[in-house]
Design a protein around this motif. Structure first.
Motif, mmCIF file in Angstrom:
data_model
loop_
_atom_site.group_PDB
_atom_site.id
_atom_site.type_symbol
_atom_site.label_atom_id
_atom_site.label_comp_id
_atom_site.label_asym_id
_atom_site.label_seq_id
_atom_site.Cartn_x
_atom_site.Cartn_y
_atom_site.Cartn_z
ATOM 1 N N LYS A 31 -1.966 -11.146 1.011
ATOM 2 C CA LYS A 31 -1.236 -9.902 0.750
ATOM 3 C C LYS A 31 -0.651 -10.048 -0.653
ATOM 4 N N VAL A 32 -1.008 -9.109 -1.529
ATOM 5 C CA VAL A 32 -0.751 -9.307 -2.958
ATOM 6 C C VAL A 32 0.386 -8.413 -3.448
ATOM 7 N N LEU A 33 1.314 -8.997 -4.201
ATOM 8 C CA LEU A 33 2.302 -8.184 -4.917
ATOM 9 C C LEU A 33 1.882 -8.125 -6.385
ATOM 10 N N SER A 52 -8.034 -1.484 -8.156
ATOM 11 C CA SER A 52 -9.344 -1.133 -7.587
ATOM 12 C C SER A 52 -10.245 -2.361 -7.461
ATOM 13 N N ASN A 53 -9.868 -3.454 -8.093
ATOM 14 C CA ASN A 53 -10.675 -4.677 -7.966
ATOM 15 C C ASN A 53 -10.078 -5.682 -6.986
ATOM 16 N N LEU A 54 -9.111 -5.221 -6.194
ATOM 17 C CA LEU A 54 -8.508 -6.141 -5.221
ATOM 18 C C LEU A 54 -9.107 -6.012 -3.820
ATOM 19 N N GLY A 55 -10.162 -5.216 -3.714
ATOM 20 C CA GLY A 55 -10.877 -5.094 -2.433
ATOM 21 C C GLY A 55 -10.000 -4.492 -1.349
ATOM 22 N N ASP A 56 -10.165 -5.029 -0.128
ATOM 23 C CA ASP A 56 -9.457 -4.457 1.024
ATOM 24 C C ASP A 56 -8.088 -5.083 1.252
ATOM 25 N N ARG A 57 -7.694 -5.947 0.366
ATOM 26 C CA ARG A 57 -6.415 -6.641 0.590
ATOM 27 C C ARG A 57 -5.256 -5.649 0.625
#
Ligand code: NZQ
Ligand code: ZN
Length: 385
Positions: A31-33, A52-57
């Motif tokens: 899970k990205v901040l 848009s390049n973080l995929g489904d995360r």
């Protein structure tokens, strides 16, 4: 050459059109901040491309990290990290966002009084874990994208901190993200990178030939491609060289096994904290004046600097040294950086405030040998008036 340890685990992803590789560099289930500054990355579309390049995360955003990042702002990000159970931090911005993210990475794992994390200077912050982080660098300047340092402002003072846990896992260096930089930020970045090299190179001889020649190569590249980048907003090759120069200036490689003098930075930080002058500009004000004042302890390396960086081969040693320092100041001036304190409204009273603040911060024995006292700081500032 002195003994040294060299360790740098940051994966550099250099070049244009490589953001699609971001997805492979962050754990799939993270899970990205995403942390950013005052909005430039939103305005110019960089943030959207990153997300848009973080995929489904699952992605959470935290904006508003100011230049010279403030402790209170960063603590809000720490609360968010805890509330959202974040397990990866992605900094999108310049040195302030990258440094701020490094602080969040440490503070989110520390239980106690978070401001005390700032009181360790160049000794590692005593914490045993940090949230992993990566960077998308948008401003070539600080080298934060490939080092384990940060600087945070707390109670109107700037505090450097370091830890082996805050090396970015990766940093994207794409010159395309820098074309929106205002000219003054390019100038600040060139000055900052230049002075980073000087603080590790222009001390006393240590017979460290590789480090010296690497430093001279970076300085010459900044002298060559800094002005091209400043004047020509279309030259991507010059920008690539500028970008890698800035990273190389403070990723540890030129500083291994040699004495360091961070005096210009320590005095410069005080000018930023007290008068809100951009970091790179403070260094350009201090450095020429400091070199003139410190001609004797730095004589041998100043001569080497004159001959090898500025190609000055005629005249007496003193003449060569004086010309090299004058050339350095003119170089900053050619980037529209004024190197006089009076331009920023600072007079003798202001200089005394800076000296008093440095005393409060315990910055009383600076330089490569610890012999630069507050009396010398005062002289350097008065000469830059
Ligand atoms: O905040 P946003 O809206 O993003 O705007 C920023 C900010 O206003 C803007 N900017 C950044 N990238 C941009 C852009 N504008 C348009 N297009 C882009 N691509 O530039 C402004 C300045 O940004 P900032 O991050 O503050 O600048 P810089 O990279 O020079 O960082 C300065 C900070 O780094 C610390 C300094 O003390 C200062 O706090 N340093 C960190 C070091 C380290 N970690 O090793 C070493 C350095 O010596 C330095 O002390
Ligand atoms: Zn700097």
């Amino acid at each position: 050459m002195q003994n040294f340890d060299y360790y740098n685990p940051t994966h550099i992803v250099f070049g244009q059109e490589r953001l699609n590789e971001l997805n492979n560099l962050i754990p799939q289930n993270a899970k990205v901040l995403v942390l950013y500054g005052g909005g430039s990355v939103k305005r110019y579309g960089t943030l959207e491309k990153v997300i848009s390049n973080l995929g489904d995360r699952e992605v959470v955003e935290f904006g508003g990290i100011e230049p010279n990042p403030q402790f209170d702002t960063l603590m809000k990000a720490v609360e968010l990290v805890r509330a959202e159970n974040i397990d990866f931090l992605l900094a999108v911005g310049g040195g302030s966002v990258m440094d701020g993210t490094k602080f969040v990475a440490l503070a989110a794992k520390a239980d106690s009084d978070h401001s005390s994390l700032l009181y360790h200077g160049f000794n590692p912050v005593p914490v045993s874990s940090a949230i992993p982080l990566g960077c998308i660098a948008t401003l070539p300047a600080t080298g934060s994208e490939m080092n384990n340092f940060g600087v945070v402002t707390f109670n109107e003072q700037k505090y450097p901190f370091t830890s082996p846990l805050i090396f970015p896992k990766f940093s994207f260096l794409d010159p395309d993200f820098t074309f929106t930089l205002p000219k003054e930020q390019i100038a600040n970045g060139v000055a900052d990178a230049f002075v980073h090299v000087i603080e590790q190179y222009l001390t006393y001889p240590a017979n460290a030939k590789v480090q010296d020649r690497f430093s001279e190569g970076v300085l010459k590249t900044l002298i060559e491609d800094g002005p091209v980048t400043f004047n020509d907003n279309n030259n991507v090759e010059a920008r690539k060289n500028f970008m890698w120069s800035a990273t190389s200036a403070l990723n540890g490689i030129i500083g291994a096994g040699v004495p360091h003098d961070w005096s210009s930075h320590m005095i410069g930080h005080e000018l930023t904290a007290t008068f809100d002058i951009a970091h790179g500009r403070t260094l350009a004000i201090i450095l020429p004046s400091l070199l003139r004042e410190r001609k004797e302890p730095k004589r041998t390396k100043l001569l080497q600097f004159a001959e090898r960086v500025w190609d000055i081969n005629e005249g007496s040693d003193d003449e060569k040294i004086d010309r090299a320092i004058d050339n350095t100041e003119s170089f900053f001036n050619s980037l529209d950086i004024v190197t006089k304190l009076s331009h920023y409204g600072i007079d003798e009273t202001g200089i005394e405030t800076v000296v008093a603040n440095m005393e409060k911060m315990g910055l009383t024995h600076l330089s490569e040998t610890g012999d630069l006292t507050l009396d010398i700081v005062r002289k350097i500032l008065l000469a830059a008036k």
